[in-house]
Design a protein around this motif. Structure first.
Motif, PDB file in Angstrom:
ATOM      1  N   ASN A 180       3.635  -3.237 -17.463  1.00  0.00           N
ATOM      2  CA  ASN A 180       2.615  -3.363 -16.757  1.00  0.00           C
ATOM      3  C   ASN A 180       2.979  -3.807 -15.069  1.00  0.00           C
ATOM      4  O   ASN A 180       3.754  -4.488 -15.106  1.00  0.00           O
ATOM      5  N   ILE A 181       2.675  -2.698 -14.417  1.00  0.00           N
ATOM      6  CA  ILE A 181       2.899  -2.777 -12.921  1.00  0.00           C
ATOM      7  C   ILE A 181       1.729  -2.928 -12.004  1.00  0.00           C
ATOM      8  O   ILE A 181       0.716  -2.163 -12.228  1.00  0.00           O
ATOM      9  N   CYS A 182       1.747  -4.026 -11.260  1.00  0.00           N
ATOM     10  CA  CYS A 182       0.588  -3.989 -10.488  1.00  0.00           C
ATOM     11  C   CYS A 182       0.967  -3.772  -8.799  1.00  0.00           C
ATOM     12  O   CYS A 182       2.009  -4.095  -8.388  1.00  0.00           O
ATOM     13  N   VAL A 183       0.380  -2.873  -8.336  1.00  0.00           N
ATOM     14  CA  VAL A 183       0.713  -2.284  -6.906  1.00  0.00           C
ATOM     15  C   VAL A 183      -0.315  -2.932  -6.125  1.00  0.00           C
ATOM     16  O   VAL A 183      -1.716  -2.673  -6.295  1.00  0.00           O
ATOM     17  N   VAL A 184       0.125  -3.668  -4.937  1.00  0.00           N
ATOM     18  CA  VAL A 184      -0.979  -4.222  -4.162  1.00  0.00           C
ATOM     19  C   VAL A 184      -0.949  -3.301  -2.870  1.00  0.00           C
ATOM     20  O   VAL A 184      -0.027  -3.429  -2.039  1.00  0.00           O
ATOM     21  N   GLY A 185      -1.912  -2.609  -2.516  1.00  0.00           N
ATOM     22  CA  GLY A 185      -1.946  -1.722  -1.452  1.00  0.00           C
ATOM     23  C   GLY A 185      -2.324  -0.541  -1.971  1.00  0.00           C
ATOM     24  O   GLY A 185      -1.672   0.037  -2.996  1.00  0.00           O
ATOM     25  N   ARG A 186      -3.109   0.573  -1.263  1.00  0.00           N
ATOM     26  CA  ARG A 186      -3.758   1.626  -1.680  1.00  0.00           C
ATOM     27  C   ARG A 186      -3.137   2.926  -0.556  1.00  0.00           C
ATOM     28  O   ARG A 186      -3.722   3.906  -0.455  1.00  0.00           O
ATOM     29  N   GLY A 187      -2.252   2.511   0.387  1.00  0.00           N
ATOM     30  CA  GLY A 187      -1.706   3.393   1.274  1.00  0.00           C
ATOM     31  C   GLY A 187      -1.042   4.841   0.665  1.00  0.00           C
ATOM     32  O   GLY A 187      -0.386   4.780  -0.522  1.00  0.00           O
ATOM     33  N   VAL A 188      -1.214   5.839   1.238  1.00  0.00           N
ATOM     34  CA  VAL A 188      -0.515   7.076   0.673  1.00  0.00           C
ATOM     35  C   VAL A 188       0.984   7.068   0.437  1.00  0.00           C
ATOM     36  O   VAL A 188       1.495   7.682  -0.306  1.00  0.00           O
ATOM     37  N   THR A 189       1.511   6.429   1.358  1.00  0.00           N
ATOM     38  CA  THR A 189       2.932   6.408   1.334  1.00  0.00           C
ATOM     39  C   THR A 189       3.417   5.550   0.284  1.00  0.00           C
ATOM     40  O   THR A 189       4.764   5.945  -0.085  1.00  0.00           O
ATOM     41  N   VAL A 190       2.961   4.602  -0.388  1.00  0.00           N
ATOM     42  CA  VAL A 190       3.301   3.773  -1.238  1.00  0.00           C
ATOM     43  C   VAL A 190       2.197   3.399  -2.500  1.00  0.00           C
ATOM     44  O   VAL A 190       2.691   4.109  -3.732  1.00  0.00           O
ATOM     45  N   GLY A 191       1.393   2.990  -2.139  1.00  0.00           N
ATOM     46  CA  GLY A 191       0.328   2.513  -3.500  1.00  0.00           C
ATOM     47  C   GLY A 191      -0.360   3.576  -4.074  1.00  0.00           C
ATOM     48  O   GLY A 191       0.072   3.512  -5.472  1.00  0.00           O
ATOM     49  N   ARG A 192      -0.821   4.641  -3.310  1.00  0.00           N
ATOM     50  CA  ARG A 192      -1.306   5.683  -4.415  1.00  0.00           C
ATOM     51  C   ARG A 192      -0.439   6.559  -5.119  1.00  0.00           C
ATOM     52  O   ARG A 192      -0.303   7.011  -6.087  1.00  0.00           O
ATOM     53  N   THR A 193       0.679   6.642  -4.429  1.00  0.00           N
ATOM     54  CA  THR A 193       1.617   7.724  -4.862  1.00  0.00           C
ATOM     55  C   THR A 193       2.674   7.096  -5.987  1.00  0.00           C
ATOM     56  O   THR A 193       2.995   7.592  -6.829  1.00  0.00           O
ATOM     57  N   PHE A 194       2.757   5.597  -5.694  1.00  0.00           N
ATOM     58  CA  PHE A 194       3.799   4.967  -6.516  1.00  0.00           C
ATOM     59  C   PHE A 194       2.990   5.101  -8.202  1.00  0.00           C
ATOM     60  O   PHE A 194       3.864   5.265  -8.976  1.00  0.00           O
TER      61      PHE A 194
END
Length: 299
Positions: free
Chosen positions: A170-184
């Motif tokens: 289970n991975i939690c990404v904090v942030g939804r910017g296109v360079t990291v959050g959404r694309t990760f």
């Protein structure tokens, strides 16, 4: 009550790992050159922002380090959208340029979306062109037949090189910017990785409940110190990706800060530092995209 954890965290050393990747890329570039194929990274830099200039200069140093060419285009800060588009078209048509980037941010008078859409998807060194992101959504580039987003790929590569298995985690990404959050989430959710990803953002209620449930936290919000020790389950893996500038008072230069607060290293099992964590890896994966593009062209 927290389970005991025997800290401190092991360091995910992005600087050392990036050096290893660049050594491997140098060998691949040399093999291409032996066949008469010269990888070449292009950059378009608009204006004189110190951060952007330093970042672009670092990319060209990286190219020299692994023995490939680089082409730099510089434009004044008062250019029009049409001026930038003209340079984009030049690089699209230049057969000697393998892949290139347009350094962001662009000045306010320049239409960033028009510029990014004009990039030839096959020459998209950042892996963020809508066509390439669409391929990622559809899962058609599972075998890397088109460029992948550099920073999310850097996060995965850093953990892989430390032997961290992400399948089923289970991975939690904090942030939804296109360079990291959404694309990760798109990258880590592929069958090749098989992780379960939750993306949190400013609209998320009770962020702590999500981070405490995660075995891996990707902190990419650009909010200094947003991830505190109390938000991390003992033994979790934490990557500090966010970068922001924090004022130190009048007359003093702003300092760079990551998203992870002091003390997390006593709770996590692995922690990527900031700097020298994901940042150097992102630059190494940008070079990887360039070399891979040259290899595809050679087929």
């Amino acid at each position: 009550m927290r389970a005991p954890w025997n800290g401190p965290a092991k360091v995910l050393d992005g600087k050392a790992t990036a050096a290893q990747i660049k050594s491997e890329l140098a060998a691949r570039a040399k093999a291409l050159q032996a066949r008469g194929i010269e990888p070449n990274l292009g950059t378009i830099l608009v204006g004189d922002d110190p951060g952007s200039k330093a970042y672009v200069a670092g990319k060209h140093r990286d190219c020299a380090e692994i023995g490939i060419k680089s082409t730099q285009v510089e434009l004044p800060g008062d250019v029009s959208t049409e001026d930038v588009l003209a340079k984009v078209q030049e690089l699209n048509e230049d057969p000697t340029v393998t892949a290139y980037i347009v350094q962001l941010p662009l000045p306010k008078q320049v239409d960033t979306n028009r510029v990014l859409l004009a990039i030839d998807p096959a020459k998209d060194a950042d892996g963020l062109h809508p066509l390439n992101l669409g391929k990622l959504v559809l899962g058609v580039n599972e075998e890397i037949d088109s460029p992948l987003p550099c920073t999310p790929r850097a996060c995965l590569e850093l953990m892989t090189r430390y032997g961290i298995e992400l399948g089923g985690k289970n991975i939690c990404v904090v942030g939804r910017g296109v360079t990291v959050g959404r694309t990760f989430g798109l990258l880590a959710g592929r069958k090749a990785v098989n992780a379960t990803v939750t993306t949190c953002h400013t609209g998320t209620k009770d962020l702590t409940s999500h981070t405490l449930a995660a075995e891996v936290i990707i902190a990419a919000s650009g909010q200094p110190g947003i991830i505190t020790p109390e938000m991390v389950q003992p033994g979790a893996i934490v990557l500090d990706v966010g970068v922001s500038r924090v004022s130190q008072g009048e007359g003093k230069p702003a300092r760079l800060s990551g998203d992870v607060a002091d003390g997390v290293d006593q709770v996590a099992s692995y922690l990527s530092p900031n700097p020298n964590g994901v940042g150097p890896m992102t630059r190494a994966l940008l070079l990887t995209n360039v070399v891979e593009a040259a290899e595809r062209n050679a087929q």
